[in-house]
Design an enzyme around this catalytic site. Structure first.
Site, PDB file in Angstrom:
ATOM      1  N   HIS A   1       1.534   4.443   2.026  1.00  0.00           N
ATOM      2  CA  HIS A   1       2.125   4.658   2.768  1.00  0.00           C
ATOM      3  C   HIS A   1       3.620   4.630   2.881  1.00  0.00           C
ATOM      4  O   HIS A   1       4.497   3.959   2.803  1.00  0.00           O
ATOM      5  CB  HIS A   1       1.996   3.870   3.972  1.00  0.00           C
ATOM      6  CG  HIS A   1      -0.246   3.983   5.327  1.00  0.00           C
ATOM      7  ND1 HIS A   1      -0.779   3.798   5.783  1.00  0.00           N
ATOM      8  CD2 HIS A   1      -1.006   5.668   4.094  1.00  0.00           C
ATOM      9  CE1 HIS A   1      -1.792   3.991   6.033  1.00  0.00           C
ATOM     10  NE2 HIS A   1      -1.742   5.343   4.802  1.00  0.00           N
TER      11      HIS A   1
ATOM     12  N   HIS B   1       0.516  -1.045   0.156  1.00  0.00           N
ATOM     13  CA  HIS B   1      -0.098   0.129   0.081  1.00  0.00           C
ATOM     14  C   HIS B   1       0.901   0.933   0.127  1.00  0.00           C
ATOM     15  O   HIS B   1       1.709   0.687  -0.063  1.00  0.00           O
ATOM     16  CB  HIS B   1      -0.756  -0.063   1.053  1.00  0.00           C
ATOM     17  CG  HIS B   1      -0.455   0.367   2.399  1.00  0.00           C
ATOM     18  ND1 HIS B   1       0.486  -1.369   3.422  1.00  0.00           N
ATOM     19  CD2 HIS B   1      -0.343   1.046   3.534  1.00  0.00           C
ATOM     20  CE1 HIS B   1       0.245  -0.862   4.203  1.00  0.00           C
ATOM     21  NE2 HIS B   1      -0.073   0.608   4.663  1.00  0.00           N
TER      22      HIS B   1
ATOM     23  N   HIS C   1      -7.756  -0.354   4.905  1.00  0.00           N
ATOM     24  CA  HIS C   1      -6.591   0.482   5.689  1.00  0.00           C
ATOM     25  C   HIS C   1      -6.008   1.282   4.971  1.00  0.00           C
ATOM     26  O   HIS C   1      -6.567   2.567   5.218  1.00  0.00           O
ATOM     27  CB  HIS C   1      -5.424  -0.763   5.970  1.00  0.00           C
ATOM     28  CG  HIS C   1      -4.255  -0.064   6.807  1.00  0.00           C
ATOM     29  ND1 HIS C   1      -3.760   0.787   7.931  1.00  0.00           N
ATOM     30  CD2 HIS C   1      -2.969   0.554   5.512  1.00  0.00           C
ATOM     31  CE1 HIS C   1      -3.571   1.594   8.112  1.00  0.00           C
ATOM     32  NE2 HIS C   1      -2.111   1.006   7.067  1.00  0.00           N
TER      33      HIS C   1
ATOM     34  N   HIS D   1       4.452  -4.374  10.619  1.00  0.00           N
ATOM     35  CA  HIS D   1       5.193  -4.099  11.738  1.00  0.00           C
ATOM     36  C   HIS D   1       5.005  -4.995  13.392  1.00  0.00           C
ATOM     37  O   HIS D   1       4.108  -6.543  13.118  1.00  0.00           O
ATOM     38  CB  HIS D   1       4.223  -2.993  12.380  1.00  0.00           C
ATOM     39  CG  HIS D   1       3.701  -2.210  11.656  1.00  0.00           C
ATOM     40  ND1 HIS D   1       4.928  -0.902  12.070  1.00  0.00           N
ATOM     41  CD2 HIS D   1       3.454  -1.390  10.562  1.00  0.00           C
ATOM     42  CE1 HIS D   1       4.047   0.272  10.681  1.00  0.00           C
ATOM     43  NE2 HIS D   1       3.604  -0.297   9.775  1.00  0.00           N
TER      44      HIS D   1
ATOM     45  N   ASP E   1       5.541   4.504   5.059  1.00  0.00           N
ATOM     46  CA  ASP E   1       6.369   3.617   5.641  1.00  0.00           C
ATOM     47  C   ASP E   1       6.208   2.482   5.470  1.00  0.00           C
ATOM     48  O   ASP E   1       7.046   1.453   6.368  1.00  0.00           O
ATOM     49  CB  ASP E   1       5.461   3.649   7.745  1.00  0.00           C
ATOM     50  CG  ASP E   1       4.445   2.904   7.359  1.00  0.00           C
ATOM     51  OD1 ASP E   1       3.705   3.924   6.585  1.00  0.00           O
ATOM     52  OD2 ASP E   1       4.377   2.571   8.112  1.00  0.00           O
ATOM     53  N   HIS E   2       5.714   2.529   4.068  1.00  0.00           N
ATOM     54  CA  HIS E   2       6.170   1.057   3.766  1.00  0.00           C
ATOM     55  C   HIS E   2       6.036   1.528   1.765  1.00  0.00           C
ATOM     56  O   HIS E   2       7.232   0.620   1.369  1.00  0.00           O
ATOM     57  CB  HIS E   2       4.820  -0.341   3.085  1.00  0.00           C
ATOM     58  CG  HIS E   2       3.738  -0.171   4.315  1.00  0.00           C
ATOM     59  ND1 HIS E   2       4.460  -1.724   5.192  1.00  0.00           N
ATOM     60  CD2 HIS E   2       3.577   0.568   5.356  1.00  0.00           C
ATOM     61  CE1 HIS E   2       3.515  -1.302   6.124  1.00  0.00           C
ATOM     62  NE2 HIS E   2       3.508  -0.181   6.770  1.00  0.00           N
TER      63      HIS E   2
ATOM     64  N   ASP F   1      -0.367  -3.757   6.265  1.00  0.00           N
ATOM     65  CA  ASP F   1      -1.172  -3.364   7.171  1.00  0.00           C
ATOM     66  C   ASP F   1      -2.364  -3.850   7.549  1.00  0.00           C
ATOM     67  O   ASP F   1      -2.936  -3.309   8.315  1.00  0.00           O
ATOM     68  CB  ASP F   1      -0.782  -2.093   7.794  1.00  0.00           C
ATOM     69  CG  ASP F   1       0.416  -1.306   7.559  1.00  0.00           C
ATOM     70  OD1 ASP F   1       1.263  -2.112   8.022  1.00  0.00           O
ATOM     71  OD2 ASP F   1       0.420  -0.352   7.737  1.00  0.00           O
TER      72      ASP F   1
HETATM   73 FE    FE Z   1       1.901   1.049   8.747  1.00  0.00          FE
HETATM   74 ZN    ZN Z   2      -0.271   1.863   6.857  1.00  0.00          ZN
END
Ligand code: FE
Ligand code: ZN
Length: 255
Positions: A58, A56, A114, A171, A60-61, A133
């Site tokens: 985001h 996805h 998400h 995570h 942090d990915h 996530d």
């Molecule tokens: Fe994340």
């Molecule tokens: Zn995420």
């Protein structure tokens, strides 16, 4: 040949993964939030990055996408509905599309909730799913861009994978998830045992990921929203599973 899978801790509690198919030498990084630890882990094994897979959009990915592509020329693969939000995307995939790494193949599962474009990569022959996530060990992601019925149906899609499937999530949230899970599923012996095992694993400084889908089905409260015990616990006896799921999710948001 069977995939070699290596976990790469990133940022505070993110996991990226390196997938290596030995026959072809092809190597993919899943959800690289940052480039440096992924480059270092690949170099330590003599692996050259050929692909980047994003579940996805985001940051942090995907934060490492462009630096990794610059350094290696790797091709970036991500969800078609999010093609405008995935930095450097080359290949956009939809539900039931196939991604190949050497002679191994992953089926793409569309699992929105998400984010509205979230996907998972299921390598059936390697008994591994990379689910970002959406599903966490003993938990699930927040619904930033989706509804509870959507998220519940995405989780049901993941839940239907074979029991031995290893669940590679985005995570290390397991210990906190276990603490919450125990408040809504008090009489579940599988959960009680799992929570103890998770504490021991974390105390030893080791990752709790991957778990298996069988373990998640037995102990993850978000996969058990259609069980009477969970409906009762959130005060919705006989309730619709998506509503029970929404109630559990809401409690977790406020936990
Ligand atoms: Fe994340
Ligand atoms: Zn995420």
């Amino acid at each position: 040949m069977a995939l070699e899978i290596h976990l790469v801790p990133c940022l505070k509690d993110n996991y990226a993964y390196l997938l290596h198919e030995p026959a072809s030498g092809e190597t993919a990084a899943v959800d690289p939030s940052e480039a440096a630890p992924v480059m270092k882990a690949a170099a330590a094994r003599g692996w050259r990055l050929t692909h980047i897979l994003n579940t996805h959009h985001h940051w942090d990915h995907t934060g490492g996408n462009l630096a990794l592509k610059d350094a290696t020329g790797a091709s970036i693969v991500g969800p078609a509905p999010d093609r405008d939000r995935i930095p450097g995307i080359d290949v956009a995939l939809d539900e039931d599309d196939c991604f190949r790494l050497g002679d191994r193949a992953a089926l793409v599962l569309f699992i929105p909730g998400h984010t509205r474009g979230h996907i998972a990569f299921h390598f059936a022959d390697d008994q591994a799913v990379f689910c970002g996530d959406t599903l966490f060990a003993l938990g699930c992601g927040r619904m930033f861009e989706g509804t509870a019925p959507q998220m519940w149906s995405s989780l049901c899609k993941l839940r239907a994978l074979p029991g031995p499937t290893r669940v590679y999530c985005g995570h290390e949230y397991t210990q906190a998830n276990a603490r919450f899970a125990l408040t809504v599923d008090r009489d579940n012996p599988d959960l009680a045992a799992r929570a103890l095992a998770v504490d021991a694993t974390r105390a030893a400084g080791r990752p709790t990921v991957p778990s298996t889908m069988a373990e998640e089905r037995a102990a993850n409260p978000f996969l058990r929203a259609d069980q009477q015990a969970l409906a009762d616990a959130v005060g919705l006896p006989g309730g619709d599973p998506a509503e029970v799921f929404a109630a559990i999710r809401q409690r977790k948001d406020n936990f």
